[in-house]
Design an enzyme around this catalytic site. Structure first.
Site, PDB file in Angstrom:
ATOM      1  N   CYS A  32       5.481  53.081  25.234  1.00  0.00           N
ATOM      2  CA  CYS A  32       4.485  54.124  25.081  1.00  0.00           C
ATOM      3  C   CYS A  32       4.121  54.191  23.609  1.00  0.00           C
ATOM      4  CB  CYS A  32       5.009  55.454  25.590  1.00  0.00           C
ATOM      5  SG  CYS A  32       6.271  56.136  24.560  1.00  0.00           S
ATOM      6  N   ARG A  75      -1.540  66.392  30.071  1.00  0.00           N
ATOM      7  CA  ARG A  75      -0.317  65.954  30.765  1.00  0.00           C
ATOM      8  C   ARG A  75       0.762  67.018  30.682  1.00  0.00           C
ATOM      9  NH1 ARG A  75       2.101  61.547  28.047  1.00  0.00           N
ATOM     10  NH2 ARG A  75       3.669  62.133  29.554  1.00  0.00           N
ATOM     11  N   ARG A 128      11.093  52.481  24.588  1.00  0.00           N
ATOM     12  CA  ARG A 128      11.634  53.320  25.658  1.00  0.00           C
ATOM     13  C   ARG A 128      12.233  52.539  26.846  1.00  0.00           C
ATOM     14  NH1 ARG A 128       8.001  58.485  26.672  1.00  0.00           N
ATOM     15  NH2 ARG A 128      10.005  59.277  27.372  1.00  0.00           N
ATOM     16  N   LYS A 163       7.260  71.082  32.614  1.00  0.00           N
ATOM     17  CA  LYS A 163       6.899  69.740  33.113  1.00  0.00           C
ATOM     18  C   LYS A 163       8.149  68.860  33.237  1.00  0.00           C
ATOM     19  CE  LYS A 163       5.455  66.541  30.029  1.00  0.00           C
ATOM     20  NZ  LYS A 163       6.208  65.277  30.047  1.00  0.00           N
ATOM     21  N   ASN A 164       8.960  68.831  32.179  1.00  0.00           N
ATOM     22  CA  ASN A 164      10.085  67.890  32.167  1.00  0.00           C
ATOM     23  C   ASN A 164      11.212  68.308  33.102  1.00  0.00           C
ATOM     24  OD1 ASN A 164       8.668  66.308  30.474  1.00  0.00           O
ATOM     25  ND2 ASN A 164       9.831  66.778  28.621  1.00  0.00           N
ATOM     26  N   ASP A 204      10.533  66.727  20.972  1.00  0.00           N
ATOM     27  CA  ASP A 204       9.226  67.127  21.516  1.00  0.00           C
ATOM     28  C   ASP A 204       8.573  68.269  20.725  1.00  0.00           C
ATOM     29  OD1 ASP A 204       9.534  65.181  23.422  1.00  0.00           O
ATOM     30  OD2 ASP A 204      10.259  66.535  24.975  1.00  0.00           O
TER      31      ASP A 204
HETATM   32  N1  EPU Z   1      17.139  55.167  25.824  1.00  0.00           N
HETATM   33  C1  EPU Z   1      17.776  53.933  25.899  1.00  0.00           C
HETATM   34  N2  EPU Z   1      18.029  53.424  27.131  1.00  0.00           N
HETATM   35  C2  EPU Z   1      17.702  54.083  28.282  1.00  0.00           C
HETATM   36  C3  EPU Z   1      17.073  55.336  28.194  1.00  0.00           C
HETATM   37  C4  EPU Z   1      16.809  55.850  26.940  1.00  0.00           C
HETATM   38  O1  EPU Z   1      18.080  53.323  24.874  1.00  0.00           O
HETATM   39  O2  EPU Z   1      17.969  53.550  29.381  1.00  0.00           O
HETATM   40  C5  EPU Z   1      16.842  55.747  24.503  1.00  0.00           C
HETATM   41  C6  EPU Z   1      15.355  56.054  24.318  1.00  0.00           C
HETATM   42  O3  EPU Z   1      14.617  54.921  23.881  1.00  0.00           O
HETATM   43  C7  EPU Z   1      15.416  57.173  23.310  1.00  0.00           C
HETATM   44  C8  EPU Z   1      16.668  57.941  23.710  1.00  0.00           C
HETATM   45  O4  EPU Z   1      17.467  57.009  24.448  1.00  0.00           O
HETATM   46  O5  EPU Z   1      15.600  56.657  22.010  1.00  0.00           O
HETATM   47  C9  EPU Z   1      16.431  59.173  24.544  1.00  0.00           C
HETATM   48  O6  EPU Z   1      15.578  58.868  25.627  1.00  0.00           O
HETATM   49  P1  EPU Z   1      15.658  59.635  27.021  1.00  0.00           P
HETATM   50  O7  EPU Z   1      16.031  58.680  28.096  1.00  0.00           O
HETATM   51  O8  EPU Z   1      16.500  60.846  26.867  1.00  0.00           O
HETATM   52  O9  EPU Z   1      14.134  60.054  27.253  1.00  0.00           O
HETATM   53  P2  EPU Z   1      13.464  60.301  28.646  1.00  0.00           P
HETATM   54  O10 EPU Z   1      14.447  60.846  29.578  1.00  0.00           O
HETATM   55  O11 EPU Z   1      12.700  59.080  29.050  1.00  0.00           O
HETATM   56  C10 EPU Z   1      12.755  62.790  28.284  1.00  0.00           C
HETATM   57  C11 EPU Z   1      11.471  63.554  28.197  1.00  0.00           C
HETATM   58  C12 EPU Z   1      10.763  63.243  26.887  1.00  0.00           C
HETATM   59  C13 EPU Z   1      11.700  63.625  25.731  1.00  0.00           C
HETATM   60  C14 EPU Z   1      13.022  62.859  25.870  1.00  0.00           C
HETATM   61  C15 EPU Z   1      14.042  63.231  24.823  1.00  0.00           C
HETATM   62  C16 EPU Z   1      10.786  63.786  30.492  1.00  0.00           C
HETATM   63  C17 EPU Z   1       9.813  63.471  31.556  1.00  0.00           C
HETATM   64  N3  EPU Z   1      10.618  63.193  29.322  1.00  0.00           N
HETATM   65  O12 EPU Z   1      12.396  61.406  28.249  1.00  0.00           O
HETATM   66  O13 EPU Z   1       9.615  64.095  26.846  1.00  0.00           O
HETATM   67  O14 EPU Z   1      11.098  63.306  24.512  1.00  0.00           O
HETATM   68  O15 EPU Z   1      13.597  63.135  27.173  1.00  0.00           O
HETATM   69  O16 EPU Z   1      14.311  64.583  24.862  1.00  0.00           O
HETATM   70  O17 EPU Z   1      11.683  64.580  30.701  1.00  0.00           O
HETATM   71  C18 EPU Z   1       7.460  64.760  26.237  1.00  0.00           C
HETATM   72  O18 EPU Z   1       7.556  65.685  27.056  1.00  0.00           O
HETATM   73  O19 EPU Z   1       6.537  64.703  25.374  1.00  0.00           O
HETATM   74  C19 EPU Z   1       8.458  63.686  26.260  1.00  0.00           C
HETATM   75  C20 EPU Z   1       8.246  62.506  25.716  1.00  0.00           C
END
Ligand code: EPU
Length: 441
Positions: free
Chosen positions: A117, A407, A122, A22-23, A315
């Protein structure tokens, strides 16, 4: 709303295959906005999140067809659409990954600001900072992020934040930089395998990206991207969840299409706990192999700290918490990516788990028995951990709100039932009606 009724205590055995990730699929599909196409994917998993992304991309002017079984084709038919509406974004935070491709290709993007969320705020500040560094004008109006630029310009961008790198932020900036003028260097890029998969797609569309999978990406901008054919990588979190499900039932399960090299941190913890993940064949070029999961009679406690890849993935934190409830002794789990990602703690406690939380750390006092109970799923991975707890528990467990699970896991109950589990998908209301009608109610 659907729920699962799980009859616990059945040992899992047999063979299961891991679906596409998915990711990986969500940013891959968004990258189709970068060319006229066709961009053909195989292995997009059949999930509510991927269905939402398809709907969003259609609204953004892509035609989606299925030329042959298992292949999804994207082609641009209306390059003027630029608005990802709140209606869709609120159902799926990952909609943010259309921002970079839209801006880079169409000069403008309007994407509703994703909300928080179940496990925290986030933010997307790093995404916006990266796009601004590439020369975009960014503003927030009426809850929408507005970005515009004539042509993005390559530069050096540091993408680290307080919790390490950002996965979808890296996907956005890397995708946008492929067609920027000049060279972009991203420092502190996310090293997750899903980013490497995205770079493989973009390079096959004609991009020039070096270093994907590491913390430093160098992207030489090109004028345009073209068609491509791509197979989505297997889902490492689904793979880890099925391995953990086998372990909590003291099972013996072969898992095909297991992305072994992407799961080294989890495999290391499995070994420590007494769960064996034995490789049955050498990995193919795609990194897939088959593994057999078995476990020792007595599981051992351990220490887990979630970290960006190649560390232990957040995750899989909830699923390992269920597993560690069954180990003899005290384990420590610390969440370094999402310090609030512990919604499952109180639900596991309802099933008899002995968990002590202090801030981002939970002590799991293992060795007790899990007992079936009605519980509430609060997010995707918390739902998976409750299903696993239901498999391991004595008696019946009802996991409510399994739409969270849908999801990210393709018909999980069917996959687990084929291994010998007893999981029924029911409508929550019909179950409540049946309870009221029963003489014990
Ligand atoms: N963060 C910031 N600023 C930003 C973006 C992120 O401070 O602009 C922080 C977040 O709050 C968090 C950390 O950085 O503390 C990492 O967040 P990241 O941006 O890496 O998360 P994401 O890209 O939104 C993806 C996965 C998540 C997974 C995270 C971490 C997808 C669609 N989602 O989210 O997957 O937990 O990376 O590996 O790829 C799941 O599948 O259950 C899921 C939540």
């Amino acid at each position: 709303m659907d729920c699962f009724r799980i009859e616990g205590g059945r040992r899992l055995s047999g063979r299961v295959a891991v679906d596409g990730s998915k990711n990986a699929a969500l940013p891959l599909m968004a990258a189709a906005l970068l060319s006229d196409g066709p961009v053909d994917f195989s292995g997009i998993p059949d999930l509510s999140d991927t269905a939402n992304m398809l709907r969003l991309l259609e609204e953004l002017g892509l035609e989606v067809t299925r030329p042959t079984d298992g292949v999804t084709r994207f082609r641009t038919i209306d390059p003027t659409a630029v608005h990802a509406r709140y209606d869709i974004v609120r159902t799926m935070r990952a909609s943010i990954c259309v921002l970079g491709p839209l801006l880079a290709r169409r000069g403008k993007a309007v994407v509703s600001m994703p909300g928080g969320c179940a496990f925290g705020s986030r933010p997307v500040d790093l995404h916006l900072r990266g796009l601004e560094a590439l020369g975009a004008k960014v503003s927030l109006e009426g809850g929408d992020i507005h970005c515009s630029a004539d042509r993005l310009r390559g530069t050096t961008i540091f993408l680290g934040g307080p919790f390490g790198s950002t996965v979808l932020g890296t996907a956005n900036i890397m995708s946008a930089a492929t067609v920027a003028k000049g060279t972009t260097t991203i420092e502190s890029a996310a090293c997750e395998p899903e980013i490497a998969d995205l770079a493989r797609l973009l390079n096959s569309m004609g991009a020039k990206i070096k270093g994907a999978g590491g913390p430093r990406l160098v992207i030489e901008g090109v004028d345009e991207l073209g068609p491509a054919v791509h197979q989505v990588m297997p889902d490492r979190i689904v793979a880890g969840t099925y391995a953990a499900a086998a372990a909590v039932t003291n099972g013996d399960v072969v898992i095909d299409d297991f992305p072994y090299d992407s799961l080294l941190a989890a495999i290391d913890r499995f070994n420590e706990i007494g769960v064996h993940v034995e490789r049955l064949d050498p990995a193919q070029d795609s990194g897939r192999c088959s593994v057999r999961v078995t476990c020792e009679r007595k599981l051992r406690p351990t220490i887990i700290t979630t970290q960006p890849h190649p560390g232990f993935p957040t995750d899989l934190q909830a699923q390992f918490m269920t597993l560690l409830c069954l180990a003899r002794g005290n384990s420590i789990i610390t969440e370094k990516i999402y310090p609030e990602r512990f919604m499952h703690v109180s639900e596991l406690t309802r099933m008899g788990a002995n968990l002590i939380r202090q801030g981002p750390t939970v002590m799991v006092v293992g060795g007790g028995e899990l007992v079936g109970a009605p519980v509430m799923a609060s997010d995707l991975r918390a739902s998976a951990c409750l299903v696993m707890a239901g498999l391991a528990a004595r008696g019946e467990t009802i996991v409510n709100r399994v739409y969270h699970l849908d999801r990210g896991y393709v018909r999980m109950e069917e996959a687990l039932n084929a291994l010998g589990a007893s999981i029924e998908r029911l409508d929550e209301r019909s179950l409540a009606d049946a309870d009221l009608a029963s003489p014990e109610a």
